[in-house]
Design an enzyme around this catalytic site. Structure first.
Site, mmCIF file in Angstrom:
data_model
loop_
_atom_site.group_PDB
_atom_site.id
_atom_site.type_symbol
_atom_site.label_atom_id
_atom_site.label_comp_id
_atom_site.label_asym_id
_atom_site.label_seq_id
_atom_site.Cartn_x
_atom_site.Cartn_y
_atom_site.Cartn_z
ATOM 1 C CB CYS A 1 -0.993 -0.026 1.154
ATOM 2 S SG CYS A 1 -0.253 0.027 2.797
ATOM 3 N NE ARG B 1 -4.552 1.539 1.757
ATOM 4 C CZ ARG B 1 -4.359 2.268 0.671
ATOM 5 N NH1 ARG B 1 -5.220 2.175 -0.329
ATOM 6 N NH2 ARG B 1 -3.328 3.079 0.572
ATOM 7 C CG ASP C 1 -5.074 5.906 2.460
ATOM 8 O OD1 ASP C 1 -5.134 5.529 3.640
ATOM 9 O OD2 ASP C 1 -4.159 6.588 1.996
HETATM 10 P P1 4NP Z 1 -1.808 2.864 4.078
HETATM 11 O O1 4NP Z 1 -2.377 4.253 4.640
HETATM 12 O O2 4NP Z 1 -1.248 3.140 2.702
HETATM 13 O O3 4NP Z 1 -2.997 1.971 4.030
HETATM 14 O O4 4NP Z 1 -0.746 2.403 5.054
HETATM 15 C C1 4NP Z 1 -1.569 5.393 4.766
HETATM 16 C C2 4NP Z 1 -0.784 5.555 5.870
HETATM 17 C C3 4NP Z 1 0.022 6.683 6.009
HETATM 18 C C4 4NP Z 1 0.018 7.629 5.012
HETATM 19 C C5 4NP Z 1 -0.756 7.460 3.899
HETATM 20 C C6 4NP Z 1 -1.552 6.332 3.766
HETATM 21 N N1 4NP Z 1 0.810 8.802 5.173
HETATM 22 O O5 4NP Z 1 0.708 9.692 4.316
HETATM 23 O O6 4NP Z 1 1.598 8.886 6.135
#
Ligand code: 4NP
Length: 151
Positions: A9, A15, A123
């Site tokens: 992800c 995720r 997300d």
């Molecule tokens: P993930 O969600 O891609 O599902 O882990 C996110 C976690 C952190 C960030 C973006 C998406 N961030 O910008 O820090």
């Protein structure tokens, strides 16, 4: 030799840690190795988001042994299958592919349920705990199918 699978992800804290935990819970660890990574570098070495940890725990899965990693091109040599959560992740990973064989390893995880329809796992980072429940349910359904197919 084990089949190696990578879940990807953006941050590798919401995720893909859930996807890793779910797939590990459904496959024989003697036959499969499952990991996860993010396309971004913000959370290298971090624990999963506390909301992902809670949702997993509520469903009997412990993901607290996981630490954030960033996806790198060398991973195409390590993993047999790379599952991405959304179309942004798909573009980012495909852009790092060096060969057609690398590209063929990459697919959207929700292709398990909706083949060819380009459906994203949303997300949940800026969402409430409910968003995480929703992501868990979606991933559980897709990964149950995936595990059956891989076995
Ligand atoms: P993930 O969600 O891609 O599902 O882990 C996110 C976690 C952190 C960030 C973006 C998406 N961030 O910008 O820090």
């Amino acid at each position: 030799m084990k089949t190696r699978i990578l879940m990807v992800c953006l941050g590798n804290i919401c995720r893909s840690p859930l996807a890793e935990g779910l797939l590990k819970s459904k496959l024989d660890p003697n036959k499969f190795e499952v990991d996860s990574a993010g396309t971004g570098s913000w959370h290298i070495g971090s624990l999963p988001d506390s909301r992902s940890i809670s949702v997993a725990q509520k469903n009997g899965i412990d993901i607290t042994d996981q630490r954030g990693m960033q996806f790198k091109p060398a991973f195409f040599d390590v993993y047999d299958h790379i599952f991405v959560m959304d179309t942004y992740n798909y573009e980012d990973v495909i852009n790092l592919a060096r060969t057609e064989a690398d590209k063929e390893k990459v697919s959207l995880i929700l292709d398990e349920l909706f083949p060819g329809e380009k459906v994203d796992v949303p997300d949940p980072y800026n969402d409430s705990l409910r968003g995480f429940d929703n992501v868990f349910e979606m991933l559980d359904e897709a990964i149950t199918k995936l595990a059956e197919r891989l076995k």
